[in-house]
Each structure stands twice: as C-alpha cells, then as structure tokens.
Design a protein around this motif. Structure first.
Motif, short mmCIF file in Angstrom:
data_model
loop_
_atom_site.label_atom_id
_atom_site.label_comp_id
_atom_site.label_asym_id
_atom_site.label_seq_id
_atom_site.Cartn_x
_atom_site.Cartn_y
_atom_site.Cartn_z
N GLY B 100 0.78 -1.23 0.00
CA GLY B 100 0.00 0.00 0.00
C GLY B 100 0.82 1.29 0.00
N THR B 101 2.13 1.18 0.15
CA THR B 101 2.92 2.41 0.33
C THR B 101 3.00 3.26 -0.94
OG1 THR B 101 4.93 1.19 -0.17
CG2 THR B 101 4.37 1.45 2.16
N LEU B 102 2.70 2.67 -2.08
CA LEU B 102 2.80 3.42 -3.34
C LEU B 102 1.41 3.87 -3.83
CD1 LEU B 102 5.49 1.15 -5.05
CD2 LEU B 102 5.84 3.31 -3.86
N ILE B 103 0.41 3.77 -2.96
CA ILE B 103 -0.95 4.15 -3.36
C ILE B 103 -1.25 5.58 -2.92
CG2 ILE B 103 -3.42 3.63 -3.09
CD1 ILE B 103 -2.66 0.69 -2.72
N ASP B 104 -1.39 6.46 -3.89
CA ASP B 104 -1.86 7.82 -3.60
C ASP B 104 -3.25 7.96 -4.23
OD1 ASP B 104 -1.48 8.04 -6.31
OD2 ASP B 104 0.31 9.27 -6.17
N GLU B 105 -3.77 9.18 -4.28
CA GLU B 105 -5.13 9.37 -4.80
C GLU B 105 -5.27 8.86 -6.23
OE1 GLU B 105 -7.65 12.33 -3.92
OE2 GLU B 105 -6.98 12.59 -1.86
N GLY B 106 -4.29 9.19 -7.06
CA GLY B 106 -4.34 8.78 -8.47
C GLY B 106 -4.33 7.27 -8.61
N VAL B 107 -3.45 6.62 -7.86
CA VAL B 107 -3.36 5.16 -7.93
C VAL B 107 -4.65 4.53 -7.38
CG1 VAL B 107 -2.10 3.13 -7.08
CG2 VAL B 107 -0.84 5.15 -7.85
N ALA B 108 -5.18 5.13 -6.34
CA ALA B 108 -6.43 4.60 -5.77
C ALA B 108 -7.56 4.68 -6.81
CB ALA B 108 -6.81 5.39 -4.52
N ASN B 109 -7.57 5.76 -7.58
CA ASN B 109 -8.58 5.88 -8.64
C ASN B 109 -8.39 4.81 -9.71
OD1 ASN B 109 -9.80 8.08 -7.43
ND2 ASN B 109 -8.60 9.59 -8.57
N GLN B 110 -7.13 4.58 -10.06
CA GLN B 110 -6.86 3.53 -11.06
C GLN B 110 -7.29 2.16 -10.54
OE1 GLN B 110 -2.60 4.84 -11.76
NE2 GLN B 110 -3.10 4.13 -13.81
N ILE B 111 -7.06 1.92 -9.26
CA ILE B 111 -7.48 0.64 -8.68
C ILE B 111 -9.00 0.54 -8.68
CG2 ILE B 111 -7.55 -0.70 -6.52
CD1 ILE B 111 -4.70 0.31 -5.95
N LYS B 112 -9.67 1.63 -8.38
CA LYS B 112 -11.14 1.64 -8.40
C LYS B 112 -11.65 1.23 -9.78
CE LYS B 112 -15.40 2.69 -7.15
NZ LYS B 112 -16.14 1.77 -6.27
N ASN B 113 -10.98 1.73 -10.82
CA ASN B 113 -11.40 1.41 -12.19
C ASN B 113 -11.25 -0.07 -12.53
OD1 ASN B 113 -12.12 4.03 -12.69
ND2 ASN B 113 -10.14 4.60 -13.58
N LEU B 114 -10.40 -0.76 -11.75
CA LEU B 114 -10.21 -2.20 -12.00
C LEU B 114 -11.35 -3.04 -11.43
CD1 LEU B 114 -6.41 -2.60 -11.09
CD2 LEU B 114 -7.41 -2.67 -13.39
N ASN B 115 -12.14 -2.47 -10.54
CA ASN B 115 -13.18 -3.24 -9.85
C ASN B 115 -12.63 -4.53 -9.24
OD1 ASN B 115 -15.85 -1.96 -10.10
ND2 ASN B 115 -15.36 -2.04 -12.30
N PRO B 116 -11.62 -4.44 -8.42
CA PRO B 116 -11.09 -5.68 -7.83
C PRO B 116 -12.04 -6.24 -6.78
CG PRO B 116 -10.05 -3.79 -6.81
CD PRO B 116 -10.97 -3.23 -7.87
N LEU B 117 -11.93 -7.53 -6.52
CA LEU B 117 -12.71 -8.13 -5.44
C LEU B 117 -12.25 -7.56 -4.10
CD1 LEU B 117 -12.92 -11.95 -6.18
CD2 LEU B 117 -14.79 -10.28 -6.21
N SER B 118 -10.94 -7.39 -3.97
CA SER B 118 -10.40 -6.84 -2.73
C SER B 118 -8.97 -6.35 -2.95
CB SER B 118 -10.40 -7.89 -1.61
OG SER B 118 -9.58 -8.98 -1.98
#
Lengths: 96, 359
Positions: B100-118
C-alpha cells in the motif's frame, strides 16, 4: 425489446465451466451461477447482437419456439440488467 | 443439497481446472521485512508485459476465474495497470496483495477502475514504531494506513493482513480494532514460513507456545471441529484447482511449495497439472503421513504440506510449526471445556486462525 442489444457488464468477472457461467459482480461481492441456457445468453450478449438475434440462435440450439425463447431472453436479460451484470447498449435489428 | 457454487468448485477440483491462480508478478519490493519468504533469483528476468498477457489468455481458456496478484510489491512494476486492466478485460476476478505504500489518490482511482474483489494490505502493528520497525522503512505505516483509507473512501473492499510475530503480538487487539475503525476486514496468520530458498532466518520471528496461547485464547472456542479428517481425505487443495505462478513463469502447486511443475512460457496447463510434482502433492492423504496419522492433534491441526517440506525437506513429515499451533489450540479447548464454556462455533474458529484461504 427485440431490438435492444444486451452486453455483459465490463465490471463483472466471469468464467464458463462446463456450460454453466460463474459471474461475479465485484462491487456487490456477489457470485451468480447461470445454467446452460442462461450461460448461452450470457455468452451471446456481446454488445453486438440484439435480443431478437440472440433469440434466433436459441431457437436453433435448444429446440424451442421463438416465442418461448424470446420470453426467456427478455426476462433473463432484464433480470441481469437489474443485478448490474448486464447492460443494454443500443438497438439493433428486429426479427425479420 | 450442495449449492451451485460449491458444486462448480468441486467440478474444477475433479477436472484439475486452475480456477484460482496466485501470481507473484515481481519479487522487487520497496520494503525490507525480515520475515519475507521471497528469495529473488537475480540471474533470471521477470516476465514481460507481453508474456504475461499471453499467459492470461492461456488461463482464460483453461478455466481460471480468480487471479491474485502479489509480489514482492506489485506496484513496483511500471506495467502493473496494463497487466491488471488486461486481466479485467479478459473477465478475471482480481485480488490485489500490496503493502500500500505506493498508493496515492491517483493510484487509488486507477485501482477503483479495475473493480477488484479486494485489495489486501499488510500492517504489522497498530503503531508506526512497530510497523516501521518491521518493514525497516520509516513512514511506511502512515502510507499503508493512508492507502487503506483512500481505498475505503472509494468503496473498495480492503483487508488488513497481519503476520503475528514476536515484534507485534502484543498489538493484536489494537490492530484488529484499528482495522475495524477504518472499515477494513482483518485477517491474521500465526505462522512465519521459511524463505523459499530454504533459509530458516524468518522463523526466528515465530511466536513460541506461550505467546501463541495468549494470542489464540480469546479467538478459539471450546469445541473441537466435528469433521475429524479421515485417513483417505486429501489434505490440501494445492495442485487441484489452484496453483501459483512465479515472476519467471514457473508454476508451483502453491506459493510456498517451490517445486515447479513447468513454465507457462513453454508448457501447457495440462502438462503442468499432470507433472510428477503436481500429481504427487494432490494425492497425499493422512494415511501417507507416518508421523501424523496416529497423532492425537489431528482434529486440531491444519498441516500445510508446503510448510512441512520447507521445514524438513520431507513432504510426508509433520510441519513442526503447525504441530505447535495444534497443540496450543488443543490446550485452549481442553481448558475451556473444563470451564464448561461450550460454544458451537469452534469449527469456524479453528479455520479462522489458519493462513487465509484463497477465496
């Protein structure tokens, strides 16, 4: 309804195992199992075929009347749209 | 009557369909945790984006639904979002394991777009001092915690994962509470595993029996599970409907059992599933384990074949770490029984203190 074009929602995850589809909606943390007929509709709902075109294919593959297949396809796609597993993306051809 | 999902999972096991794939995308990591089991092979090149896409195509055809991306640290790969987006386009359900250390707002948005299970993030303590002491990286606690908050704000399911060790066992309760407060699930693992190159160094951080007893006592209920293993039961699902892929494309029965059944850049899934090591590991039953089969701890034990192999090189021997855990659980249950604190949830509780299941 015949002209509507259903498409598997890009937000879902899915896999077909032995003519059954396992479909996951990650945002809902929900797993759904589609039976043989449902699995085939799922597979055909590629965002290009209309409900009428899907129904035509079902009548050929499942030895069922157009009316019965159409009713199934309409109910099924409507149900999956409600569950966020599918969406209608436009309108295509009606039955000729 | 079996529910449809369980029936399909059983079918994937019977037919050796790799329904669940754990993929270590890279062994590179920006943290330096002493308990980490990873041992990079520096002479080998990790898979390219193109090779990974080809393997994803193969897995789709082979029946895979779940792909768990882990590392190392997945976000140290610059092509991570190319890989993950392609996997989602192919229809895989994704779980992302990260620090999680490399997750900022932009990365969090990109992850949201992936629709991961978790998204599952390791926290090794409830305080920065503890966590950063273990990761050997100042500021890592705050960054991991911030990542969890950013993801939770975006309604992404998050899991706080913690390996309980000598350095953090005293913070178990506070960490569990912290996870709850920020809206994350909490999972913990009581057993540190050796490095995959055989080094036992990480195991110096293992909890001893007394520490395990203190950790488990509130978690374990008073009745042993009601489905004692039979001698012909398979003991592990490794190599049945799940396998693990290394950053080099090697395929293993699980992430801790590094005996390769082949490499997906040149071997088919079928060849790998029928390789000698896969055939061997999925055939093991309790009756094959000379030291275990008569053991009084069997009803309390979740022996891990990979751990047994890492500890002693013997696939059919006991896993001594699991023996300790089982003994502690038995002891707690016996104590609670004596106190007549009988509850019906023990089976669940015993499973909950094991390393997490894949799905």
């Amino acid at each position: 309804m015949e002209k509507k074009i259903p498409m598997r929602s890009p937000s879902t995850a899915s896999q077909i195992i032995d003519e059954e589809a396992v479909v996951i909606v990650p945002s809902e943390q929900m797993v759904n199992i589609l039976n043989h007929l449902g699995c085939r509709i799922w597979d055909l709902a590629d965002g290009k075929r209309s409900v009428a075109e899907i129904t035509e294919i079902l009548t050929q593959e499942f030895d069922v009347s157009y009316e019965t297949a159409f009713k199934d396809a309409v109910e099924f796609t409507g149900d999956l749209v409600e569950k966020k597993m599918m969406e209608f993306v436009g309108e295509g051809k009606e039955k000729e | 009557m079996t529910d449809p999902y369980t029936r399909i999972v059983k079918k994937t096991q019977d037919r050796l369909i790799p329904f669940i794939v754990h993929w270590e995308l890279t062994y590179h990591c920006n943290l330096h945790c002493p308990h980490c089991y990873v041992a990079p092979q520096n002479s080998r090149e990790e898979l390219t984006t193109g090779e990974i896409a080809e393997i994803l195509d193969t897995l789709k055809g082979a029946g895979t639904l779940y792909v768990i991306f882990s590392g190392g640290e997945i976000l140290t790969r610059r092509d991570f979002f190319d890989i993950a987006s392609y996997a989602r386009k192919k229809g895989f359900a994704l779980r992302l394991l990260t620090n999680g250390t490399l997750i900022d707002e932009g990365v969090a948005n990109q992850i949201k777009n992936l629709n991961p299970l978790s998204v599952e993030i390791s926290l090794y303590g409830s305080r920065a001092e503890t966590h950063d002491g273990i990761t050997a990286c100042t500021g890592s606690f705050e960054r991991s915690l911030k990542a969890l908050r950013l993801l939770n704000e975006r309604s992404i399911r998050t899991v706080v994962k913690c390996l309980m060790m000598k350095g953090n066992a005293s913070e178990f309760g506070r960490l569990k509470q912290l996870a709850q407060e920020i809206g994350s699930q909490f999972i913990y693992d009581p057993v540190v595993i050796p490095k995959i190159d055989g080094s036992m160094d990480p195991c110096r951080n293992r909890l001893d029996r007394t520490e395990l007893y203190s950790l488990f006592y509130p978690e374990v209920h008073a009745v042993k599970r009601d489905d004692d293993p039979r001698e012909d039961d398979l003991l592990c699902s490794a190599g049945l409907n799940a396998f693990s892929i290394s950053p080099y494309g090697d395929v293993y029965p699980c992430m801790a059992f590094k005996e390769s059944g082949g490499n997906l850049t040149k071997d088919s899934v079928c060849q790998i599933q029928h390789s000698p090591i896969f055939s061997k590991i999925r055939s093991i039953t309790l009756s094959d384990l000379p030291e275990c089969k008569g053991c009084e701890l069997v009803p309390y034990c979740n022996r891990c074949p990979a751990l047994a192999w890492l500890e002693s090189g013997d696939l059919f021997g006991p896993s001594y770490a699991d023996c300790v855990v089982a003994r502690v659980i038995k002891s707690i249950i016996d104590t609670k029984r004596e106190r007549a604190v009988i509850e019906s949830r023990t089976r669940t509780s015993i499973q909950n203190i094991r390393r997490e299941e894949l799905t």
